[in-house]
Design an enzyme around this catalytic site. Structure first.
Site, PDB file in Angstrom:
ATOM      1  N   ASP A 227       3.704   3.351   2.043  1.00  0.00           N
ATOM      2  CA  ASP A 227       2.605   3.983   1.205  1.00  0.00           C
ATOM      3  C   ASP A 227       2.928   3.821  -0.202  1.00  0.00           C
ATOM      4  O   ASP A 227       4.001   4.196  -0.651  1.00  0.00           O
ATOM      5  CB  ASP A 227       2.130   5.183   1.546  1.00  0.00           C
ATOM      6  CG  ASP A 227       0.950   5.701   0.615  1.00  0.00           C
ATOM      7  OD1 ASP A 227       0.007   5.141   0.571  1.00  0.00           O
ATOM      8  OD2 ASP A 227       1.246   6.851  -0.044  1.00  0.00           O
ATOM      9  N   GLU A 281       2.341  -1.697   0.560  1.00  0.00           N
ATOM     10  CA  GLU A 281       1.013  -1.659   0.205  1.00  0.00           C
ATOM     11  C   GLU A 281       1.248  -1.950  -1.475  1.00  0.00           C
ATOM     12  O   GLU A 281       1.788  -1.069  -1.847  1.00  0.00           O
ATOM     13  CB  GLU A 281       0.627  -0.339   0.578  1.00  0.00           C
ATOM     14  CG  GLU A 281      -0.834  -0.048  -0.076  1.00  0.00           C
ATOM     15  CD  GLU A 281      -1.088   1.392  -0.342  1.00  0.00           C
ATOM     16  OE1 GLU A 281      -2.331   1.716  -0.818  1.00  0.00           O
ATOM     17  OE2 GLU A 281      -0.242   2.275  -0.625  1.00  0.00           O
TER      18      GLU A 281
END
Length: 560
Positions: A227, A281
């Site tokens: 993330d 990401e």
């Protein structure tokens, strides 16, 4: 749908999929289904989705041909940012269940030959995490686990160390710095004040994070989505400057992930079996995103998600799409795998972001392109954003709530879309769940669900797994993707025009096939899956594509 099954048994030969046959590099052609535990399925009636709810729906994924699930954070949290403010990396959020529930989920997934991906949230922790509280108190070794700086003074007034802002405050006066009166310093947060950033230069901190990763790997996790990868480090000078220049994609980011990739590779070598993976990401320009693959002698992640289609906020043309895909594939490192995504938990659903017809179109395009596909829960029924009142909002970050794209999974037309029996669920369902839900679409001959399932299962054929790929735009409106292996060919034809468009299908298919079968169709295409066309027939020579529709044709070519 029964007609489809009979026809494809001839055209697909013996290539029906079996999860058991997935090899160590399973990740190169998988579908990764992202779901939010809080809004997917409630098992106990408290109005909040939970791990047992996910376990109860695993056969839903088996039916769809999906073998990999990505859970957004299920760690203990203060829920300021849908679990991305972790207060304990080793504990399950009590609202979602227990560690026993997690272990049961992994066991049941293993029985179905499925794999689980977790979010790795290590750019920051939650404010209530023990490490941050001890860092406030300057307790060794946690003192410098986070980014702390002394204040500057202007006219005798204390001000933040620089002008850096939080990403959740762009366009507003929100600073990326928050004063802590106990420690008498500012701490930095790229996101909410409740999400203090780690100082990932700290050796002891890195070792603690590796221990945490091993903990979840030992529990059977197949990998992690990293993330907020670009935000791991900030410019060391801490000078005032632009957001992109000082706060994203610093050189240390790739070095840090490479170190952790070596750790993961060593784990894979010790344990054997299917490879555990890292997914980045990265919402950045393509030339930046591609760096997250690394090189053969300097591996970083297995792949970053390719958010090419998430940047589309208006109708496109076939020529633009072909050009954009070509540009991406031309800079892809040799042997690298693309991971296509049209939507996720941070953005609007594609049918709401552009137009509803694009839901089917981009599902079919991404499922036909080579590589891995990331899908977002509800995409199998073409869920769209819903309306939410201010007093129902859970997410207040970033100048506008992301909740309209995070509403309850629509299982059926009962109370709260079959998500929960509770009258006040965590978030409301979209008002269209009476007409758009899993149970209804499973039984309809023409539905988003059955289209998704048709294409998903076909991805297990050799044409999609190891076959050749080509694509081209016939015009501004007609886009074609071809996947082939030996005599077996799949041809996707998409009409981006808002008018009926005639095409010469025989010319598109080129080498004369024995038969032309519609293997999958968008719900507005006007044809049933399994419909047969004879080559060089009038219907094939002037095939009419409805506006904003897509058809996947399957053919066998004896001359190939």
């Amino acid at each position: 749908m029964k007609v489809f099954g009979l026809l494809l048994s001839f055209f697909c030969f013996s290539s029906s999929f079996e999860f058991e046959k997935l090899d160590t590099e399973w990740w190169k052609n998988t579908i990764i289904y992202e779901l939010i535990p809080y809004t997917f399925k409630d098992s106990d009636g408290d109005g909040i989705g939970d791990l047992k709810g996910i376990t109860s729906k695993l056969d839903h994924f088996v039916d769809l041909g999906i073998e990999t699930i990505h859970l957004t954070p299920m760690y203990k949290t203060t829920l300021k940012d849908m679990g991305y403010d972790v207060s304990d990396y080793y504990a399950i959020e009590p609202k979602l269940g227990t560690m026993d529930d997690f272990d049961e989920l992994v066991r049941e997934m293993k029985k179905r030959k499925m794999k689980l991906i977790l979010d790795l949230v290590i750019n920051h922790s939650g404010y209530e995490h023990e490490w941050f509280q001890k860092s406030i108190d300057r307790i060794h070794p946690y003192t410098n686990f986070y980014v702390w700086r002394n204040p500057k003074y202007l006219g005798g007034q204390k001000i933040p160390p620089n002008n850096w802002r939080s990403i959740f405050s762009l366009g507003t006066p929100g600073s990326g710095w928050t004063w802590n009166d106990k420690r008498k310093q500012y701490y930095f947060h790229q996101f909410l004040p409740e999400q203090p950033d780690f100082d990932l230069n700290h050796k002891i901190l890195k070792n603690e994070l590796k221990k945490m990763i091993k903990f979840w790997l030992d529990k059977g996790v197949a990998g992690f989505r990293l993330d907020a990868s670009p935000f791991y480090f900030e410019d060391k000078s801490f000078l005032d400057d632009g957001y992109e220049d000082r706060q994203m994609n610093q050189p240390e980011v790739l070095q840090f992930i490479h170190e952790f990739r070596l750790f993961l590779d060593q784990y894979n070598q010790r344990k054997g079996g299917p490879e555990r993976i890292f997914i980045a990401e990265v919402h950045s320009e393509s030339n930046t995103v591609v760096q997250y693959y690394g090189k053969p002698d300097y591996r970083i992640t297995h792949f970053p998600y390719t958010f090419l289609f998430e940047h589309f906020h208006a109708p496109t043309t076939a020529t633009t799409l072909q050009s954009d895909i070509e540009k991406w594939m031309n800079i892809l490192p040799e042997g690298a795998v693309s991971a296509w995504m049209t939507q996720d938990h941070d953005g609007a659903r594609v049918g709401s972001r552009i137009i509803p017809e694009y839901g089917d179109i981009f599902t079919m395009i991404t499922m036909t392109l080579p590589g891995t596909v990331g899908v977002y829960y509800g995409q199998e029924i073409s869920m769209e954003n819903g309306f939410i009142t201010r007093n129902q909002i859970r997410d207040f970050s970033g100048g506008g709530s992301r909740d309209p794209a995070r509403l309850l999974m629509q299982w059926d037309d009962s109370t709260n879309a079959g998500f929960s029996s509770n009258s006040k669920p965590y978030l409301p369902p979209n008002s269209d769940y009476f007409q758009k839900n899993v149970e209804d679409q499973k039984t309809e001959v023409v539905s988003h669900y059955n289209m998704f399932k048709d294409v998903s299962i076909l991805r297990h054929t050799d044409a999609f797994k190891i076959g050749k790929f080509s694509h081209y735009a016939i015009s501004d409106h007609i886009y074609v993707i071809i996947r082939s292996h030996e005599h077996h060919v799949f041809t996707l034809v998409v009409n981006f025009d808002t008018a009926v468009t005639p095409i010469n299908l025989t010319n598109i298919l080129k080498n004369p096939p024995n038969r032309i079968v519609m293997a999958a169709t968008s719900t507005n295409a006007g044809y049933l899956t399994g419909f047969i066309l004879e080559p060089n027939s009038e219907s094939a020579n002037e095939f009419h594509m409805r506006p904003l529709s897509a058809v996947l044709f399957e053919t066998i070519h004896p001359s190939l």
